[in-house]
Design a protein around this motif. Structure first.
Motif, short mmCIF file in Angstrom:
data_model
loop_
_atom_site.label_atom_id
_atom_site.label_comp_id
_atom_site.label_asym_id
_atom_site.label_seq_id
_atom_site.Cartn_x
_atom_site.Cartn_y
_atom_site.Cartn_z
N ASN A 10 0.37 -0.45 -0.23
CA ASN A 10 0.08 0.06 0.18
C ASN A 10 0.95 1.31 -0.16
OD1 ASN A 10 -2.28 -1.17 0.16
ND2 ASN A 10 -3.10 -1.65 2.25
N THR A 11 2.00 1.19 -0.44
CA THR A 11 2.88 2.46 -0.75
C THR A 11 2.51 3.20 -1.52
OG1 THR A 11 3.92 1.32 -2.89
CG2 THR A 11 5.24 1.10 -0.14
N ASN A 12 1.70 3.76 -1.72
CA ASN A 12 0.19 4.06 -2.97
C ASN A 12 -0.19 4.94 -2.01
OD1 ASN A 12 -1.13 1.91 -3.10
ND2 ASN A 12 -1.98 2.99 -4.24
N VAL A 43 -14.36 -3.12 -11.78
CA VAL A 43 -13.35 -2.11 -10.92
C VAL A 43 -12.21 -2.89 -11.28
CG1 VAL A 43 -13.57 -1.37 -8.96
CG2 VAL A 43 -16.17 -2.08 -9.50
N THR A 44 -11.37 -1.75 -11.53
CA THR A 44 -9.84 -1.71 -10.81
C THR A 44 -9.27 -0.51 -10.37
OG1 THR A 44 -9.40 -0.90 -13.02
CG2 THR A 44 -10.24 -2.95 -13.74
N SER A 45 -7.77 -0.65 -10.81
CA SER A 45 -7.33 0.34 -9.80
C SER A 45 -7.90 1.72 -10.68
CB SER A 45 -5.59 0.02 -9.90
OG SER A 45 -4.94 0.19 -11.19
N THR A 46 -8.14 1.96 -11.64
CA THR A 46 -8.55 3.34 -12.21
C THR A 46 -9.59 3.34 -11.43
OG1 THR A 46 -7.61 2.07 -14.39
CG2 THR A 46 -9.50 4.14 -14.63
N GLN A 47 -10.76 2.77 -10.54
CA GLN A 47 -12.21 3.08 -10.06
C GLN A 47 -11.64 3.23 -8.43
OE1 GLN A 47 -11.87 0.50 -12.15
NE2 GLN A 47 -13.02 2.60 -14.07
N LEU A 48 -10.52 2.69 -8.48
CA LEU A 48 -10.14 2.46 -6.86
C LEU A 48 -8.57 2.49 -7.12
CD1 LEU A 48 -13.04 -0.11 -5.07
CD2 LEU A 48 -12.78 2.64 -4.61
N PRO A 49 -8.02 3.47 -6.80
CA PRO A 49 -6.61 3.83 -6.69
C PRO A 49 -5.87 2.61 -5.73
CG PRO A 49 -7.17 5.98 -7.70
CD PRO A 49 -8.13 5.15 -6.85
N ALA A 50 -6.53 2.89 -4.72
CA ALA A 50 -5.42 2.12 -3.76
C ALA A 50 -5.65 0.60 -3.71
CB ALA A 50 -6.21 2.38 -2.33
N MET A 51 -6.87 0.17 -4.65
CA MET A 51 -7.13 -1.56 -4.61
C MET A 51 -5.86 -2.19 -4.99
SD MET A 51 -10.05 -3.66 -5.60
CE MET A 51 -10.25 -3.17 -7.58
N VAL A 52 -3.77 -1.56 -4.99
CA VAL A 52 -3.55 -2.15 -5.34
C VAL A 52 -3.40 -4.22 -5.54
CG1 VAL A 52 -0.94 -2.54 -5.29
CG2 VAL A 52 -2.22 -0.62 -4.90
N GLY A 53 -2.53 -4.31 -6.66
CA GLY A 53 -2.64 -6.00 -6.95
C GLY A 53 -3.66 -6.54 -6.79
N GLY A 54 -5.55 -6.23 -7.60
CA GLY A 54 -6.22 -7.11 -7.46
C GLY A 54 -7.83 -6.07 -8.10
#
Length: 222
Positions: A10-12, A43-54
């Motif tokens: 979650n370094t971002n 739903v990807t990190s485009t919609q939820l930038p904090a969702m790294v890796g899934g």
């Protein structure tokens, strides 16, 4: 006490930025819609930038449709049936075997990264949740491979008739994702022209024209 489990990266997420957006309605991002009852939301990190890796997909299908054969070059996939019954087929590239599973609510099917697979609803309606281990997973559809490969290549590689396979694949005009594609007027392929012409109904006693295909400087008569 030693650490256990997996700690996501979650370094971002920066403390100075405050709490990131942690909510999104998947219905606000349509991946593909054939009709209102055959649709995929993602739903990807485009919609939820904090969702790294899934990443996540919400899939709805009805009988007579199919999530077309495809593969994910950069992610594995976990399919969870929510309601209905799904037939999930996977080709194992190591053993060259086809595996087909019938999954009901609560049952899961795992698809390794880059393995060819497809989903067919066995019930009147099917609802599934799909999970991926890449927040920007990619999908490569079979429809694109078929429609973008010149018919002469199929003939040269597999010995099939280029004209016949072009006619058979002609309904595939775009990425299908959820099949079947919308019905269109049947057409035939004209060899060596890259043009598609409407099929003509032969007249009685009309002399059949000879068709020739040029491959690597050699003419082949059909």
């Amino acid at each position: 006490m030693g650490k256990s489990g997996f700690v996501p990266d979650n370094t971002n997420i920066k403390k100075t930025s405050g709490t990131p957006n942690l909510f999104f309605d998947s219905k606000d991002n349509i991946f593909h819609e054939r009709d209102p009852e055959n649709v995929v939301f993602t739903v990807t990190s485009t919609q939820l930038p904090a969702m790294v890796g899934g990443a996540f997909s919400d899939v709805y299908l009805t009988k007579g449709h199919i999530r077309e054969p495809h593969w994910h070059p950069n992610a594995w996939e976990l399919d969870v049936v929510i309601s209905g019954e799904a037939q999930i087929s996977i080709v194992d590239p190591d053993t060259n075997k086809l595996h087909t599973y019938i999954a009901k609510p609560g049952q899961v099917v795992f698809i390794p990264m880059a393995w060819w697979h497809w989903i067919i609803p066995k019930s009147e309606k099917l609802h599934m949740h799909l999970f991926f281990n890449n927040d920007l997973f990619e999908s490569a559809g079979g429809s694109n491979m078929l429609r973008l490969t010149p018919p002469e290549v199929f003939q040269l590689a597999y010995g099939v008739d280029a004209n016949k396979i072009a006619s058979a694949l002609n309904p595939i005009k775009e990425s299908v994702v959820i099949g079947p594609p919308h019905p269109i007027t049947r057409q035939t392929y004209t060899p060596n022209t890259n043009r598609i012409k409407p099929e003509e109904v032969p007249k009685q006693n009309q002399k059949k024209e000879e068709i020739a295909i040029n491959i690597n400087g050699k003419n082949f008569k059909l």
